[in-house]
Design a protein around this motif. Structure first.
Motif, PDB file in Angstrom:
ATOM      1  N   VAL A  45      -7.428   7.819   6.831  1.00  0.00           N
ATOM      2  CA  VAL A  45      -8.350   8.638   6.060  1.00  0.00           C
ATOM      3  C   VAL A  45      -9.666   7.896   5.954  1.00  0.00           C
ATOM      4  O   VAL A  45      -9.691   6.709   5.643  1.00  0.00           O
ATOM      5  N   ALA A  46     -10.778   8.591   6.172  1.00  0.00           N
ATOM      6  CA  ALA A  46     -12.081   7.938   6.143  1.00  0.00           C
ATOM      7  C   ALA A  46     -12.516   7.595   4.727  1.00  0.00           C
ATOM      8  O   ALA A  46     -13.127   6.562   4.492  1.00  0.00           O
ATOM      9  N   THR A  47     -12.240   8.459   3.767  1.00  0.00           N
ATOM     10  CA  THR A  47     -12.661   8.195   2.400  1.00  0.00           C
ATOM     11  C   THR A  47     -11.539   8.534   1.448  1.00  0.00           C
ATOM     12  O   THR A  47     -10.659   9.310   1.745  1.00  0.00           O
ATOM     13  N   ALA A  48     -11.601   7.916   0.281  1.00  0.00           N
ATOM     14  CA  ALA A  48     -10.633   8.198  -0.773  1.00  0.00           C
ATOM     15  C   ALA A  48     -11.304   7.897  -2.101  1.00  0.00           C
ATOM     16  O   ALA A  48     -12.308   7.195  -2.162  1.00  0.00           O
ATOM     17  N   SER A  49     -10.755   8.437  -3.174  1.00  0.00           N
ATOM     18  CA  SER A  49     -11.341   8.175  -4.478  1.00  0.00           C
ATOM     19  C   SER A  49     -11.204   6.697  -4.809  1.00  0.00           C
ATOM     20  O   SER A  49     -10.299   6.021  -4.355  1.00  0.00           O
ATOM     21  N   ALA A  50     -12.127   6.198  -5.608  1.00  0.00           N
ATOM     22  CA  ALA A  50     -12.176   4.774  -5.942  1.00  0.00           C
ATOM     23  C   ALA A  50     -10.844   4.297  -6.507  1.00  0.00           C
ATOM     24  O   ALA A  50     -10.301   4.888  -7.424  1.00  0.00           O
ATOM     25  N   GLY A  51     -10.332   3.207  -5.940  1.00  0.00           N
ATOM     26  CA  GLY A  51      -9.122   2.588  -6.448  1.00  0.00           C
ATOM     27  C   GLY A  51      -7.821   3.228  -5.991  1.00  0.00           C
ATOM     28  O   GLY A  51      -6.766   2.676  -6.210  1.00  0.00           O
ATOM     29  N   ALA A  52      -7.862   4.393  -5.358  1.00  0.00           N
ATOM     30  CA  ALA A  52      -6.638   5.057  -4.914  1.00  0.00           C
ATOM     31  C   ALA A  52      -6.206   4.488  -3.571  1.00  0.00           C
ATOM     32  O   ALA A  52      -7.035   4.226  -2.713  1.00  0.00           O
ATOM     33  N   PRO A  53      -4.896   4.274  -3.367  1.00  0.00           N
ATOM     34  CA  PRO A  53      -4.431   3.808  -2.058  1.00  0.00           C
ATOM     35  C   PRO A  53      -4.812   4.802  -0.969  1.00  0.00           C
ATOM     36  O   PRO A  53      -4.841   6.004  -1.208  1.00  0.00           O
ATOM     37  N   GLN A  54      -5.126   4.284   0.212  1.00  0.00           N
ATOM     38  CA  GLN A  54      -5.517   5.164   1.301  1.00  0.00           C
ATOM     39  C   GLN A  54      -4.894   4.708   2.613  1.00  0.00           C
ATOM     40  O   GLN A  54      -4.618   3.530   2.787  1.00  0.00           O
ATOM     41  N   LEU A  55      -4.674   5.661   3.501  1.00  0.00           N
ATOM     42  CA  LEU A  55      -4.187   5.349   4.836  1.00  0.00           C
ATOM     43  C   LEU A  55      -5.313   4.649   5.580  1.00  0.00           C
ATOM     44  O   LEU A  55      -6.411   5.183   5.675  1.00  0.00           O
ATOM     45  N   SER A  56      -5.056   3.457   6.066  1.00  0.00           N
ATOM     46  CA  SER A  56      -6.109   2.703   6.720  1.00  0.00           C
ATOM     47  C   SER A  56      -5.480   1.579   7.533  1.00  0.00           C
ATOM     48  O   SER A  56      -4.579   0.896   7.058  1.00  0.00           O
ATOM     49  N   GLY A  57      -5.943   1.397   8.731  1.00  0.00           N
ATOM     50  CA  GLY A  57      -5.405   0.341   9.583  1.00  0.00           C
ATOM     51  C   GLY A  57      -4.412   0.901  10.581  1.00  0.00           C
ATOM     52  O   GLY A  57      -4.014   2.065  10.520  1.00  0.00           O
ATOM     53  N   ALA A  58      -4.020   0.050  11.498  1.00  0.00           N
ATOM     54  CA  ALA A  58      -3.084   0.459  12.548  1.00  0.00           C
ATOM     55  C   ALA A  58      -1.662   0.526  11.986  1.00  0.00           C
ATOM     56  O   ALA A  58      -1.234  -0.370  11.273  1.00  0.00           O
ATOM     57  N   PRO A  59      -0.927   1.584  12.325  1.00  0.00           N
ATOM     58  CA  PRO A  59       0.460   1.701  11.847  1.00  0.00           C
ATOM     59  C   PRO A  59       1.417   0.874  12.701  1.00  0.00           C
ATOM     60  O   PRO A  59       1.139   0.604  13.876  1.00  0.00           O
ATOM     61  N   PRO A  60       2.548   0.480  12.137  1.00  0.00           N
ATOM     62  CA  PRO A  60       3.588  -0.157  12.948  1.00  0.00           C
ATOM     63  C   PRO A  60       4.049   0.822  14.035  1.00  0.00           C
ATOM     64  O   PRO A  60       4.063   2.038  13.821  1.00  0.00           O
ATOM     65  N   THR A  61       4.398   0.302  15.190  1.00  0.00           N
ATOM     66  CA  THR A  61       4.842   1.145  16.303  1.00  0.00           C
ATOM     67  C   THR A  61       6.195   0.658  16.798  1.00  0.00           C
ATOM     68  O   THR A  61       6.688  -0.389  16.386  1.00  0.00           O
ATOM     69  N   GLY A  62       6.776   1.421  17.704  1.00  0.00           N
ATOM     70  CA  GLY A  62       8.017   1.012  18.343  1.00  0.00           C
ATOM     71  C   GLY A  62       9.184   0.836  17.384  1.00  0.00           C
ATOM     72  O   GLY A  62      10.021  -0.031  17.607  1.00  0.00           O
ATOM     73  N   VAL A  63       9.240   1.650  16.340  1.00  0.00           N
ATOM     74  CA  VAL A  63      10.335   1.528  15.378  1.00  0.00           C
ATOM     75  C   VAL A  63      11.641   1.921  16.063  1.00  0.00           C
ATOM     76  O   VAL A  63      11.733   2.984  16.674  1.00  0.00           O
ATOM     77  N   LYS A  64      12.628   1.021  15.972  1.00  0.00           N
ATOM     78  CA  LYS A  64      13.935   1.274  16.581  1.00  0.00           C
ATOM     79  C   LYS A  64      15.019   0.985  15.569  1.00  0.00           C
ATOM     80  O   LYS A  64      14.885   0.103  14.714  1.00  0.00           O
ATOM     81  N   LEU A  65      16.106   1.747  15.686  1.00  0.00           N
ATOM     82  CA  LEU A  65      17.252   1.585  14.800  1.00  0.00           C
ATOM     83  C   LEU A  65      18.459   1.139  15.620  1.00  0.00           C
ATOM     84  O   LEU A  65      18.699   1.662  16.709  1.00  0.00           O
ATOM     85  N   LYS A  66      19.195   0.181  15.081  1.00  0.00           N
ATOM     86  CA  LYS A  66      20.486  -0.199  15.663  1.00  0.00           C
ATOM     87  C   LYS A  66      21.526   0.159  14.618  1.00  0.00           C
ATOM     88  O   LYS A  66      21.619  -0.484  13.566  1.00  0.00           O
ATOM     89  N   ASP A  67      22.286   1.201  14.905  1.00  0.00           N
ATOM     90  CA  ASP A  67      23.258   1.738  13.962  1.00  0.00           C
ATOM     91  C   ASP A  67      24.546   0.925  14.016  1.00  0.00           C
ATOM     92  O   ASP A  67      25.183   0.827  15.054  1.00  0.00           O
ATOM     93  N   ARG A  68      24.895   0.324  12.883  1.00  0.00           N
ATOM     94  CA  ARG A  68      26.135  -0.448  12.794  1.00  0.00           C
ATOM     95  C   ARG A  68      27.064   0.162  11.745  1.00  0.00           C
ATOM     96  O   ARG A  68      27.803  -0.537  11.072  1.00  0.00           O
ATOM     97  N   GLY A  69      27.017   1.485  11.585  1.00  0.00           N
ATOM     98  CA  GLY A  69      27.893   2.170  10.639  1.00  0.00           C
ATOM     99  C   GLY A  69      27.355   2.110   9.226  1.00  0.00           C
ATOM    100  O   GLY A  69      26.493   2.892   8.866  1.00  0.00           O
ATOM    101  N   SER A  70      27.828   1.159   8.426  1.00  0.00           N
ATOM    102  CA  SER A  70      27.385   1.063   7.044  1.00  0.00           C
ATOM    103  C   SER A  70      26.109   0.237   6.895  1.00  0.00           C
ATOM    104  O   SER A  70      25.596   0.057   5.803  1.00  0.00           O
TER     105      SER A  70
END
Length: 145
Positions: A45-70
């Motif tokens: 997001v380019a702008t946000a209200s003062a002090g409010a958290p905002q989406l900014s920066g590169a996101p994590p990529t390549g998220v992978k899950l290794k399913d081990r049941g529980s």
């Protein structure tokens, strides 16, 4: 807590408390923003209200899950080069994501345990750049039969 010359103990304590409060605030915002399955990548997001958290920066990529049941191992690529901590969000399929783990600087894996092996789960990884700047990965879900 014993007195420490120079007030270092108090400063460290306040830093930890401030960081935890910021992560909780970011987690609440993440729940609202990425609680839908199959959404498109998050755009900063380019702008946000003062002090409010905002989406900014590169996101994590390549998220992978290794399913081990529980337990499920979650891995990702760090876009910050080891400069940002991460928050792992999770929900059962079709529900809103909620923070379930925090991962320190330079770490790109964690294990979420205590899960029901018969249920589907979805995850997203959030890079926390500052107390008011973060970026979320796409949501990834288990593929249990």
């Amino acid at each position: 807590m014993p007195y420490r010359k120079g007030g270092r103990g108090l400063a460290v304590g306040l830093t930890v408390v401030t960081t935890l409060v910021a992560l909780v605030a970011v987690g609440a915002l993440v729940v609202v923003l990425i609680g839908r399955e199959g959404e498109k990548p998050v755009t900063p997001v380019a702008t946000a209200s003062a002090g409010a958290p905002q989406l900014s920066g590169a996101p994590p990529t390549g998220v992978k899950l290794k399913d081990r049941g529980s337990a499920i191992d979650v891995t990702w690529r760090d876009p910050s080069g080891g400069k940002a901590p991460f928050m792992i969000t999770m929900a059962r399929e079709g529900q809103q994501l909620k923070p379930v783990a925090q991962v320190g600087l330079g770490k790109v894996r964690t294990t979420v345990a205590g899960l029901n092996p018969d249920l589907q789960y979805c995850f997203a990884v959030v890079a926390v750049y500052t107390s008011d700047r973060y970026a979320s990965s796409n949501q990834v879900c288990t593929e249990r039969g």
